[in-house]
Scaffold this active site. Structure first.
Site, PDB file in Angstrom:
ATOM      1  N   GLY A 228       0.763  -1.241   0.000  1.00 17.06           N
ATOM      2  CA  GLY A 228       0.000   0.000   0.000  1.00 17.06           C
ATOM      3  C   GLY A 228       0.792   1.289   0.000  1.00 17.06           C
TER       4      GLY A 228
ATOM      5  NE  ARG B 266      -2.070  -2.928  -4.184  1.00 19.17           N
ATOM      6  CZ  ARG B 266      -2.233  -3.136  -2.880  1.00 19.17           C
ATOM      7  NH1 ARG B 266      -2.207  -2.116  -2.048  1.00 19.17           N
ATOM      8  NH2 ARG B 266      -2.410  -4.348  -2.403  1.00 19.17           N
TER       9      ARG B 266
ATOM     10  CE  LYS C 248     -10.066   3.270   7.335  1.00 22.35           C
ATOM     11  NZ  LYS C 248     -10.499   1.919   6.951  1.00 22.35           N
TER      12      LYS C 248
ATOM     13  CD  GLU D  50       1.315   0.624   7.333  1.00 20.76           C
ATOM     14  OE1 GLU D  50       0.909   0.783   6.175  1.00 20.76           O
ATOM     15  OE2 GLU D  50       1.102  -0.408   7.993  1.00 20.76           O
ATOM     16  CG  ASP D  51      -1.128   1.889   3.032  1.00 17.90           C
ATOM     17  OD1 ASP D  51      -0.758   1.486   4.160  1.00 17.90           O
ATOM     18  OD2 ASP D  51      -1.750   1.174   2.239  1.00 17.90           O
TER      19      ASP D  51
ATOM     20  CG  ASP E 149      -8.486  -0.199   9.896  1.00 19.40           C
ATOM     21  OD1 ASP E 149      -9.255   0.522  10.528  1.00 19.40           O
ATOM     22  OD2 ASP E 149      -8.869  -1.234   9.313  1.00 19.40           O
TER      23      ASP E 149
ATOM     24  CG  ASP F 208      -5.801  -3.562  -1.945  1.00 21.63           C
ATOM     25  OD1 ASP F 208      -5.655  -3.043  -0.830  1.00 21.63           O
ATOM     26  OD2 ASP F 208      -6.083  -4.765  -2.099  1.00 21.63           O
TER      27      ASP F 208
ATOM     28  CG  PHE G 130     -12.887  -0.032   2.097  1.00 22.10           C
ATOM     29  CD1 PHE G 130     -11.842  -0.710   2.707  1.00 22.10           C
ATOM     30  CD2 PHE G 130     -13.033  -0.137   0.726  1.00 22.10           C
ATOM     31  CE1 PHE G 130     -10.951  -1.489   1.976  1.00 22.10           C
ATOM     32  CE2 PHE G 130     -12.157  -0.918  -0.031  1.00 22.10           C
ATOM     33  CZ  PHE G 130     -11.117  -1.595   0.605  1.00 22.10           C
ATOM     34  CB  VAL G 131     -10.147   5.280   1.717  1.00 19.55           C
ATOM     35  CG1 VAL G 131     -11.057   6.264   2.406  1.00 19.55           C
ATOM     36  CG2 VAL G 131      -9.070   4.807   2.683  1.00 19.55           C
TER      37      VAL G 131
HETATM   38  P1  5GP Z   1      -4.233  -2.292  10.502  1.00 21.90           P
HETATM   39  O1  5GP Z   1      -3.217  -3.377  10.704  1.00 21.90           O
HETATM   40  O2  5GP Z   1      -3.826  -0.976  11.093  1.00 21.90           O
HETATM   41  O3  5GP Z   1      -5.594  -2.736  10.975  1.00 21.90           O
HETATM   42  O4  5GP Z   1      -4.423  -2.112   8.966  1.00 21.90           O
HETATM   43  C1  5GP Z   1      -3.415  -1.644   8.161  1.00 21.90           C
HETATM   44  C2  5GP Z   1      -3.565  -2.157   6.752  1.00 21.90           C
HETATM   45  O5  5GP Z   1      -4.918  -2.475   6.440  1.00 21.90           O
HETATM   46  C3  5GP Z   1      -3.162  -1.120   5.754  1.00 21.90           C
HETATM   47  O6  5GP Z   1      -1.791  -1.164   5.470  1.00 21.90           O
HETATM   48  C4  5GP Z   1      -4.033  -1.454   4.561  1.00 21.90           C
HETATM   49  O7  5GP Z   1      -3.399  -2.442   3.774  1.00 21.90           O
HETATM   50  C5  5GP Z   1      -5.264  -2.060   5.149  1.00 21.90           C
HETATM   51  N1  5GP Z   1      -6.397  -1.096   5.277  1.00 21.90           N
HETATM   52  C6  5GP Z   1      -6.918  -0.553   6.402  1.00 21.90           C
HETATM   53  N2  5GP Z   1      -7.931   0.275   6.134  1.00 21.90           N
HETATM   54  C7  5GP Z   1      -8.063   0.280   4.793  1.00 21.90           C
HETATM   55  C8  5GP Z   1      -8.938   0.993   3.888  1.00 21.90           C
HETATM   56  O8  5GP Z   1      -9.820   1.793   4.243  1.00 21.90           O
HETATM   57  N3  5GP Z   1      -8.749   0.741   2.558  1.00 21.90           N
HETATM   58  C9  5GP Z   1      -7.802  -0.126   2.098  1.00 21.90           C
HETATM   59  N4  5GP Z   1      -7.722  -0.280   0.775  1.00 21.90           N
HETATM   60  N5  5GP Z   1      -6.960  -0.795   2.915  1.00 21.90           N
HETATM   61  C10 5GP Z   1      -7.091  -0.585   4.250  1.00 21.90           C
END
Ligand code: 5GP
Length: 186
Positions: free
Chosen positions: A55, A176, A142, A110-111, A114, A170, A163-164
């Site tokens: 990402g 992407r 978030k 990081e992108d 979440d 992606d 969700f974005v």
């Molecule tokens: P976390 O481990 O913080 O729960 O999630 C991180 C990863 O979840 C990000 O690097 C990404 O790949 C994915 N992710 C979380 N939220 C979103 C979202 O809204 N859209 C997309 N496309 N990926 C997300």
């Protein structure tokens, strides 16, 4: 064939509607600010930026163009979401680092953060290598979704728990390549 990246007002993926959320201009303006702030803080150091694939590849590339000090780069690759829109709650390391990060100043790129699970996992991995310091930059956060105790040092945008896609993010591995960020409309 479906066309993407044509700056239409909305984007349909099957029967799901995505609407424009962050424009190219807004993202690039924020990248410039983040780049300046990070460059100023690391002026006397030689940091290693570590991107989290897949990402972060577009954000990392644009952010790096705004870093005006010497630095190095490397990448981690994690797998977590699969093709789902919600976190599976599991993280797996798919590609290790090449760089020796002991006693180095690390900036994780990081992108999106979440739940915070991925960043927590990465932080623990990095700390095992005994770096001199470690900070985290994410384009998107978030805050309402955070479940893990993580410190994010540089944040591009705080966004609602939706969700974005686009700009590296992606939907089932696609989209992407969108130049801007879209959000799922409910
Ligand atoms: P976390 O481990 O913080 O729960 O999630 C991180 C990863 O979840 C990000 O690097 C990404 O790949 C994915 N992710 C979380 N939220 C979103 C979202 O809204 N859209 C997309 N496309 N990926 C997300």
């Amino acid at each position: 064939m479906d066309s993407v990246n044509n700056n239409e007002k909305e984007l349909w993926i099957g029967d799901e509607k995505f609407i424009p959320f962050l424009s190219e201009e807004e993202i690039q303006k924020r990248n410039a600010e983040l780049g300046k702030e990070i460059s100023n803080e690391y002026r006397s150091k030689l940091p290693i930026f570590i991107g989290v694939l897949n990402g972060s590849f577009i954000f990392m590339s644009d952010l790096m163009k705004n870093i005006n000090i010497n630095c190095e780069i490397d990448f981690f690759k994690l797998s977590s979401y699969g093709d789902e829109k919600i976190s599976s709650g599991r993280v797996r390391l798919v590609k290790e680092l090449n760089a020796d990060i002991r006693d180095r100043h690390i900036i994780i790129v990081e992108d999106i953060v979440d739940t915070g699970l991925s960043i927590k996992y990465i932080e623990e991995l990095i700390m095992e290598h005994k770096p001199a310091s470690m900070k985290v930059v994410t384009l998107l956060l978030k805050p309402d979704s955070l479940k893990y105790d993580v410190k994010i040092d540089y944040i591009g945008f705080k966004i609602p728990n939706k969700f974005v896609i686009g700009y590296g993010l992606d939907y089932a591995q696609k989209y992407r390549n969108l130049r801007s960020i879209y959000v799922l409309s409910e």
